[in-house]
Design an enzyme around this catalytic site. Structure first.
Site, PDB file in Angstrom:
ATOM      1  N   TYR A 254      16.439  27.208  95.678  1.00 32.02           N
ATOM      2  CA  TYR A 254      15.619  27.262  94.466  1.00 32.02           C
ATOM      3  C   TYR A 254      14.255  26.588  94.657  1.00 32.02           C
ATOM      4  CZ  TYR A 254      19.946  28.517  91.991  1.00 32.02           C
ATOM      5  OH  TYR A 254      21.095  29.122  91.590  1.00 32.02           O
TER       6      TYR A 254
ATOM      7  N   LYS B 198      28.639  26.564 103.335  1.00 33.17           N
ATOM      8  CA  LYS B 198      28.763  27.866 103.994  1.00 33.17           C
ATOM      9  C   LYS B 198      28.312  27.628 105.443  1.00 33.17           C
ATOM     10  CE  LYS B 198      29.525  32.338 103.829  1.00 33.17           C
ATOM     11  NZ  LYS B 198      30.873  32.890 103.673  1.00 33.17           N
TER      12      LYS B 198
ATOM     13  N   ASP C  43      33.051  30.747  99.591  1.00 31.24           N
ATOM     14  CA  ASP C  43      33.824  31.925  99.181  1.00 31.24           C
ATOM     15  C   ASP C  43      35.277  31.539  98.918  1.00 31.24           C
ATOM     16  OD1 ASP C  43      33.630  31.330 101.873  1.00 31.24           O
ATOM     17  OD2 ASP C  43      33.881  33.389 102.576  1.00 31.24           O
TER      18      ASP C  43
ATOM     19  N   ASP D 264      25.593  25.962  90.860  1.00 30.74           N
ATOM     20  CA  ASP D 264      25.230  26.739  89.677  1.00 30.74           C
ATOM     21  C   ASP D 264      26.332  27.754  89.371  1.00 30.74           C
ATOM     22  OD1 ASP D 264      23.764  27.910  87.690  1.00 30.74           O
ATOM     23  OD2 ASP D 264      22.152  28.664  88.971  1.00 30.74           O
TER      24      ASP D 264
ATOM     25  N   ASP E 102      29.932  27.354  86.513  1.00 26.92           N
ATOM     26  CA  ASP E 102      30.185  28.312  85.425  1.00 26.92           C
ATOM     27  C   ASP E 102      31.576  28.916  85.566  1.00 26.92           C
ATOM     28  OD1 ASP E 102      27.760  27.927  84.220  1.00 26.92           O
ATOM     29  OD2 ASP E 102      27.291  30.066  84.054  1.00 26.92           O
TER      30      ASP E 102
END
Ligand code: NAD
Length: 376
Positions: A135, A197, A229, A253, A257
């Protein structure tokens, strides 16, 4: 203690009024001051985060934030959109650690999309790093964008980056949080799952190495590493195996959620964003819900629970935080529900009645409401 109260847009004012009411019955000495933020601030001052609001937030010991945003501001240039206020506050206050607990209250297990036995008693904490990652790496193409799009372009990219100090400080926060949670439950150390990752991305191999180094200072805390994952899969397969999850900005992020929805309703979930001195901004995980704004039906519990987090993490009042959380459980046990968590046989109440019920529970009074039991 000074608390900056920033209700914001949509249901923000309704849910904040209930949180302030709850804080008011705790017999604690603090000063509160409110200011505009988000779309309402843009309407009044031409900016979603006016200087006066920012100064108030800087001067306060903690910030209690409602929600911002409305579709009517979608046509504004990005820098004037209500959501920019949150990014501005994070940046100016140096907030780098986002805490998103996902707790499944016994009384609401049926509201989850997972089988009750998978979520009953679920209590995990996702810690998301807020200042680094893709980001904030160098983007390609933004300068050539027209209205945020790239007509005729052949490629666009964003770069992922993390610095050692950024990873070290979030790792310390995670190990300390695991310790605190474990001692609160009478246990030792707790567990941190660092999500990365590393099999594909250099940035996350570096992340993994630095987290492993920091772990040497916390031998009592168990550390495990998990690919993102797999973490996404484990969250819906067997979420109770997790305790504290720490990860980067983008994975956090998404996973926070996902974890939120395990608990049934976004209307129940608090969050905190902390700086290095534990000063923080506390807000519900949901947005301004323009579809139900002004109707008096929004669930204020996420904001009330955010105020409990504020008392625990920034204002050093853990007993008061426990009292609020117990009062919320008592209200749920008494069968009171706002529309988002309502089910057959429970009592549907509005925003204000829910706040009143928490106040009654805190004051040791009977939890009653005049609303009739809703049958359908
Ligand atoms: P939202 O979280 O506002 O709403 C999603 C759904 O959940 C809606 O149906 C809403 O009615 C419901 N809901 C949300 N909070 C609730 C509550 N407390 N009680 C009962 N139901 C609740 O997300 P959205 O609709 O995608 O976004 C609406 C606006 O909020 C947008 O402008 C968005 O940018 C903004 N937003 C702000 C924040 C924030 O302030 N931190 C976070 C997310 C979205």
């Amino acid at each position: 203690m000074k608390i900056a109260i920033l209700p914001g847009d949509g249901i923000g004012t309704e849910i904040m009024a209930e949180a302030v009411k709850v804080l008011g019955v705790l017999d604690l000495k603090f000063e509160t001051e409110s200011a505009l933020v988000g779309g309402v601030a843009y309407d009044a001052h031409g900016h979603p985060l006016p200087e006066g609001t920012l100064n108030l937030a800087k001067a306060a010991d903690a910030v209690l934030f409602g929600a911002v945003g409305d579709w009517k501001y979608d046509k504004l240039e990005r820098q004037f959109r209500p959501e920019q206020a949150i990014l501005g506050l994070r940046k100016h206050l140096g907030l780098f650690a986002n805490f998103r607990p996902a707790i499944c209250y016994e009384q609401l297990t049926h509201a989850s999309s997972l089988k009750p036995e998978l979520v009953a008693g679920l209590d995990i904490l996702i810690i998301r790093e807020l200042t680094g990652d893709i980001y904030f790496g160098q983007p390609r193409g933004r300068r050539t964008a027209v209205d945020g799009h790239f007509p005729g372009a052949e490629e666009a990219f964003d770069t992922m980056r993390y610095s050692r100090p950024e990873i070290e400080r979030i790792a310390h926060v995670a190990f300390q949080a695991a310790r605190k949670r474990a001692s609160g439950k009478g246990g030792q150390g707790g567990k941190v799952t660092s999500v990365d990752k590393a099999n594909v991305l250099e940035t996350f191999q570096f992340w993994k190495d630095v987290v492993t180094e920091v772990h040497k200072d916390y031998p009592d805390v168990t550390l495990e590493h998990m690919y993102v994952d797999n973490a996404a899969m484990q969250l819906v397969k067997a979420p109770k195996q997790l305790d504290v999850v720490v990860t980067g900005n983008m994975f956090g992020d998404i996973l926070s959620d996902e974890a939120a929805m395990l608990t049934g309703s976004i209307g129940m979930l608090p969050s905190a964003s902390l700086d290095k001195h534990n000063k923080g901004l506390y807000e519900p995980s949901h947005g301004s819900a323009p579809d139900i704004a002004g109707k008096g039906v929004a669930n204020p519990l996420a904001t009330i629970l955010s105020s409990a987090m504020m008392l625990r993490y920034s204002l050093n009042q853990p007993e008061a935080a426990d009292r609020i959380e117990s009062a919320v459980k008592a209200v749920l046990s008494a069968g009171l529900r706002t529309g988002d968590i309502w089910s057959e046989g429970t009592q549907r109440v509005g925003t204000r009645e829910m706040g009143d019920a928490v106040v009654a529970a805190l004051s040791g009074k009977a939890i009653t409401t005049t609303t009739k039991i809703t049958k359908s």
